[in-house]
Motif scaffolding. Structure first.
Motif, PDB file in Angstrom:
ATOM      1  N   ASP A   1      40.335  79.404 -38.209  1.00 29.26           N
ATOM      2  CA  ASP A   1      40.157  79.404 -39.658  1.00 29.26           C
ATOM      3  C   ASP A   1      39.891  77.999 -40.207  1.00 29.26           C
ATOM      4  O   ASP A   1      40.425  77.591 -41.253  1.00 29.26           O
ATOM      5  CB  ASP A   1      41.392  80.011 -40.332  1.00 29.26           C
ATOM      6  CG  ASP A   1      41.070  80.633 -41.697  1.00 29.26           C
ATOM      7  OD1 ASP A   1      39.890  80.939 -41.948  1.00 29.26           O
ATOM      8  OD2 ASP A   1      41.997  80.798 -42.501  1.00 29.26           O
ATOM      9  N   LEU A   2      39.047  77.249 -39.505  1.00 28.77           N
ATOM     10  CA  LEU A   2      38.824  75.847 -39.836  1.00 28.77           C
ATOM     11  C   LEU A   2      38.320  75.616 -41.265  1.00 28.77           C
ATOM     12  O   LEU A   2      38.831  74.710 -41.948  1.00 28.77           O
ATOM     13  CB  LEU A   2      37.862  75.223 -38.820  1.00 28.77           C
ATOM     14  CG  LEU A   2      37.563  73.740 -39.009  1.00 28.77           C
ATOM     15  CD1 LEU A   2      38.829  72.901 -38.902  1.00 28.77           C
ATOM     16  CD2 LEU A   2      36.534  73.275 -37.989  1.00 28.77           C
ATOM     17  N   PRO A   3      37.330  76.374 -41.785  1.00 24.94           N
ATOM     18  CA  PRO A   3      36.863  76.081 -43.155  1.00 24.94           C
ATOM     19  C   PRO A   3      37.970  76.166 -44.198  1.00 24.94           C
ATOM     20  O   PRO A   3      38.106  75.281 -45.051  1.00 24.94           O
ATOM     21  CB  PRO A   3      35.778  77.141 -43.390  1.00 24.94           C
ATOM     22  CG  PRO A   3      35.290  77.487 -42.024  1.00 24.94           C
ATOM     23  CD  PRO A   3      36.518  77.435 -41.154  1.00 24.94           C
ATOM     24  N   ARG A   4      38.789  77.216 -44.124  1.00 27.94           N
ATOM     25  CA  ARG A   4      39.856  77.351 -45.119  1.00 27.94           C
ATOM     26  C   ARG A   4      40.987  76.355 -44.874  1.00 27.94           C
ATOM     27  O   ARG A   4      41.615  75.866 -45.817  1.00 27.94           O
ATOM     28  CB  ARG A   4      40.375  78.791 -45.134  1.00 27.94           C
ATOM     29  CG  ARG A   4      39.427  79.736 -45.870  1.00 27.94           C
ATOM     30  CD  ARG A   4      39.967  81.132 -46.009  1.00 27.94           C
ATOM     31  NE  ARG A   4      39.887  81.889 -44.758  1.00 27.94           N
ATOM     32  CZ  ARG A   4      39.974  83.214 -44.677  1.00 27.94           C
ATOM     33  NH1 ARG A   4      40.159  83.935 -45.773  1.00 27.94           N
ATOM     34  NH2 ARG A   4      39.883  83.824 -43.511  1.00 27.94           N
TER      35      ARG A   4
ATOM     36  N   SER B   1      42.142  70.109 -50.816  1.00 36.17           N
ATOM     37  CA  SER B   1      42.460  70.570 -52.170  1.00 36.17           C
ATOM     38  C   SER B   1      43.847  70.129 -52.632  1.00 36.17           C
ATOM     39  O   SER B   1      44.196  70.274 -53.808  1.00 36.17           O
ATOM     40  CB  SER B   1      42.388  72.101 -52.226  1.00 36.17           C
ATOM     41  OG  SER B   1      43.436  72.670 -51.447  1.00 36.17           O
ATOM     42  N   GLY B   2      44.659  69.634 -51.700  1.00 34.74           N
ATOM     43  CA  GLY B   2      46.023  69.265 -52.031  1.00 34.74           C
ATOM     44  C   GLY B   2      47.021  70.392 -51.861  1.00 34.74           C
ATOM     45  O   GLY B   2      48.222  70.208 -52.080  1.00 34.74           O
ATOM     46  N   ALA B   3      46.542  71.571 -51.441  1.00 38.02           N
ATOM     47  CA  ALA B   3      47.430  72.730 -51.297  1.00 38.02           C
ATOM     48  C   ALA B   3      48.476  72.526 -50.203  1.00 38.02           C
ATOM     49  O   ALA B   3      49.534  73.164 -50.224  1.00 38.02           O
ATOM     50  CB  ALA B   3      46.599  73.983 -51.004  1.00 38.02           C
TER      51      ALA B   3
ATOM     52  N   SER C   1      52.972  74.905 -45.880  1.00 39.96           N
ATOM     53  CA  SER C   1      52.223  74.868 -44.630  1.00 39.96           C
ATOM     54  C   SER C   1      51.149  75.953 -44.598  1.00 39.96           C
ATOM     55  O   SER C   1      51.250  76.985 -45.290  1.00 39.96           O
ATOM     56  CB  SER C   1      53.165  75.045 -43.440  1.00 39.96           C
ATOM     57  OG  SER C   1      54.103  73.994 -43.379  1.00 39.96           O
ATOM     58  N   TYR C   2      50.145  75.725 -43.770  1.00 37.18           N
ATOM     59  CA  TYR C   2      49.067  76.705 -43.619  1.00 37.18           C
ATOM     60  C   TYR C   2      49.564  77.870 -42.761  1.00 37.18           C
ATOM     61  O   TYR C   2      50.386  77.674 -41.857  1.00 37.18           O
ATOM     62  CB  TYR C   2      47.847  76.049 -42.958  1.00 37.18           C
ATOM     63  CG  TYR C   2      46.574  76.828 -43.186  1.00 37.18           C
ATOM     64  CD1 TYR C   2      46.017  76.909 -44.452  1.00 37.18           C
ATOM     65  CD2 TYR C   2      45.956  77.508 -42.148  1.00 37.18           C
ATOM     66  CE1 TYR C   2      44.865  77.639 -44.681  1.00 37.18           C
ATOM     67  CE2 TYR C   2      44.808  78.238 -42.357  1.00 37.18           C
ATOM     68  CZ  TYR C   2      44.265  78.304 -43.632  1.00 37.18           C
ATOM     69  OH  TYR C   2      43.133  79.033 -43.858  1.00 37.18           O
ATOM     70  N   PRO C   3      49.078  79.099 -43.021  1.00 39.23           N
ATOM     71  CA  PRO C   3      49.536  80.251 -42.233  1.00 39.23           C
ATOM     72  C   PRO C   3      49.217  80.095 -40.748  1.00 39.23           C
ATOM     73  O   PRO C   3      48.228  79.464 -40.363  1.00 39.23           O
ATOM     74  CB  PRO C   3      48.742  81.420 -42.841  1.00 39.23           C
ATOM     75  CG  PRO C   3      48.378  80.966 -44.206  1.00 39.23           C
ATOM     76  CD  PRO C   3      48.172  79.488 -44.104  1.00 39.23           C
ATOM     77  N   LEU C   4      50.069  80.672 -39.906  1.00 44.33           N
ATOM     78  CA  LEU C   4      49.831  80.657 -38.473  1.00 44.33           C
ATOM     79  C   LEU C   4      48.535  81.391 -38.135  1.00 44.33           C
ATOM     80  O   LEU C   4      48.178  82.389 -38.770  1.00 44.33           O
ATOM     81  CB  LEU C   4      50.997  81.306 -37.737  1.00 44.33           C
ATOM     82  CG  LEU C   4      52.348  80.585 -37.825  1.00 44.33           C
ATOM     83  CD1 LEU C   4      53.418  81.382 -37.085  1.00 44.33           C
ATOM     84  CD2 LEU C   4      52.255  79.173 -37.281  1.00 44.33           C
ATOM     85  N   GLN C   5      47.839  80.900 -37.116  1.00 43.04           N
ATOM     86  CA  GLN C   5      46.604  81.508 -36.647  1.00 43.04           C
ATOM     87  C   GLN C   5      46.807  82.061 -35.235  1.00 43.04           C
ATOM     88  O   GLN C   5      47.876  81.906 -34.645  1.00 43.04           O
ATOM     89  CB  GLN C   5      45.481  80.470 -36.655  1.00 43.04           C
ATOM     90  CG  GLN C   5      45.244  79.823 -38.016  1.00 43.04           C
ATOM     91  CD  GLN C   5      44.847  80.829 -39.070  1.00 43.04           C
ATOM     92  OE1 GLN C   5      43.897  81.593 -38.877  1.00 43.04           O
ATOM     93  NE2 GLN C   5      45.553  80.836 -40.189  1.00 43.04           N
ATOM     94  N   HIS C   6      45.771  82.713 -34.715  1.00 41.35           N
ATOM     95  CA  HIS C   6      45.846  83.240 -33.356  1.00 41.35           C
ATOM     96  C   HIS C   6      45.307  82.227 -32.360  1.00 41.35           C
ATOM     97  O   HIS C   6      44.396  81.448 -32.670  1.00 41.35           O
ATOM     98  CB  HIS C   6      45.050  84.546 -33.253  1.00 41.35           C
ATOM     99  CG  HIS C   6      45.681  85.685 -33.984  1.00 41.35           C
ATOM    100  ND1 HIS C   6      46.824  86.306 -33.541  1.00 41.35           N
ATOM    101  CD2 HIS C   6      45.329  86.313 -35.133  1.00 41.35           C
ATOM    102  CE1 HIS C   6      47.156  87.273 -34.380  1.00 41.35           C
ATOM    103  NE2 HIS C   6      46.273  87.291 -35.362  1.00 41.35           N
ATOM    104  N   SER C   7      45.822  82.240 -31.159  1.00 34.63           N
ATOM    105  CA  SER C   7      45.386  81.337 -30.102  1.00 34.63           C
ATOM    106  C   SER C   7      43.930  81.600 -29.733  1.00 34.63           C
ATOM    107  O   SER C   7      43.453  82.738 -29.758  1.00 34.63           O
ATOM    108  CB  SER C   7      46.269  81.524 -28.870  1.00 34.63           C
ATOM    109  OG  SER C   7      45.797  80.745 -27.796  1.00 34.63           O
ATOM    110  N   PHE C   8      43.244  80.534 -29.367  1.00 33.02           N
ATOM    111  CA  PHE C   8      41.857  80.663 -28.912  1.00 33.02           C
ATOM    112  C   PHE C   8      41.789  80.982 -27.426  1.00 33.02           C
ATOM    113  O   PHE C   8      40.905  81.705 -26.976  1.00 33.02           O
ATOM    114  CB  PHE C   8      41.092  79.361 -29.194  1.00 33.02           C
ATOM    115  CG  PHE C   8      39.644  79.436 -28.823  1.00 33.02           C
ATOM    116  CD1 PHE C   8      38.735  80.093 -29.633  1.00 33.02           C
ATOM    117  CD2 PHE C   8      39.180  78.850 -27.652  1.00 33.02           C
ATOM    118  CE1 PHE C   8      37.397  80.183 -29.289  1.00 33.02           C
ATOM    119  CE2 PHE C   8      37.840  78.921 -27.302  1.00 33.02           C
ATOM    120  CZ  PHE C   8      36.942  79.601 -28.120  1.00 33.02           C
TER     121      PHE C   8
END
Length: 312
Positions: free
Chosen positions: A116-119, A126-128, A133-140
């Motif tokens: 989810d690199l763009p977001r 954006s300072g968010a 923290s950013y939501p957890l993602q799935h492993s590549f």
């Protein structure tokens, strides 16, 4: 000297080499292309162009002595292959020169979409991030990767994907000796089996909208679609709907139906990673492509095996 028609010029130093060896007619510099072809076309035995140019039956009819066409790109959507075959005109292209960079870009887009690199980038800029923290993602690493099109680029993608521990499945009409993974004859079945799907198919009517709503539904709401083939292969209206409605997880796209002005409804979606049809856009690849385009011409007229010939 043998006469060559140059529709797409090579790099200056390679164009100079071509012109030192042959009598070269520069259609790209002609003020009146029709008159130019009328005056020069009858004696032309070789043609240097790229797949974005329209080389149709009517154009080829102006070149009655044509024996060989050197395509300076991997794709050849604009070239009338059936007419070349009918007339026995041989063709070389440059796909070996760009396979590594295109395969690298396919993995780049898949990884960017999976993590989810763009977001995530926007979360920082954006300072968010300061708010949480950013939501957890799935492993590549690991999982199943489907590859639609197991030519040179598809196989280069597969080699890279194996390094990430991925199980490979691929779409092809017949088994590919030495290719890793399992062959599927049906695209929807491949998509249903895979976690993610990378498209390496050429353009043209035969592959138009092969990545359909059915295929996207089979890939599912967690699936990622990456396209480094041609924009025409994907039904973009169906893709926009699937991404907007959550029936497809994300997309990584190097190619689009309308270039260079892709549909804003697609490219502004937050779950789409875009690249401007630039997978082969490296100094190294473009230099090697131009060199191979010239080498194909030299080899043909010297009576030597071509660096890369397209089977028509």
């Amino acid at each position: 000297m043998t006469e060559i028609l140059s529709v797409t010029p090579l790099r200056p130093e390679l164009q100079a080499e071509l012109e030192a060896r042959f009598t070269v007619h520069r259609l790209d510099q002609a003020e009146d292309r029709d008159a130019f072809l009328g005056a020069k076309g009858a004696a032309v035995r070789g043609l240097v162009t790229d797949g974005g140019q329209k080389i149709d039956e009517a154009f080829l009819a102006r070149l009655p002595a044509l024996e060989f066409l050197s395509c300076a790109s991997a794709g050849y959507d604009g070239i009338d292959i059936a007419e070349l075959k009918r007339r026995g005109i041989r063709m070389g292209n440059v796909s070996p020169a760009l396979e590594d960079d295109v395969a690298d870009t396919a993995i780049l887009l898949l990884m960017a979409a999976r993590r989810d690199l763009p977001r995530a980038h926007h979360h920082v800029t954006s300072g968010a991030w300061a708010e949480g923290s950013y939501p957890l993602q799935h492993s590549f690493t690991g999982g199943r990767l489907g590859i639609a099109g197991m030519g040179r680029i598809g196989q280069a993608v597969a080699r890279r994907a194996e390094g990430f521990g991925k199980e490979i499945g691929y779409l092809a009409r017949s088994d590919k000796p030495g290719a890793p993974g399992r062959r599927f004859a049906d695209l929807a079945e491949l998509a249903a089996w895979a976690d993610d799907l990378i498209v390496c198919l050429p353009g043209g009517e035969e592959t138009r909208h092969m990545i359909s709503a059915e295929v996207m539904a089979a890939l599912g709401p967690e699936g990622i679609l990456v396209n480094v083939g041609r924009g025409s292969v994907v039904d973009e209206a169906a893709l926009i709907a699937a991404l907007t409605e959550g029936r497809l997880g994300a997309a990584g796209l190097d190619v689009f139906a309308n270039e260079p002005k892709p549909d804003p409804a697609l490219v502004t979606l937050p779950n789409v990673t875009c690249y401007p049809h630039h997978a082969s856009g490296t100094v190294e690849a473009r230099g090697a492509m131009a060199r191979m385009a010239l080498d194909n011409v030299l080899a043909y007229f010297d009576g030597r095996p071509l660096p890369h010939e397209v089977t028509l």
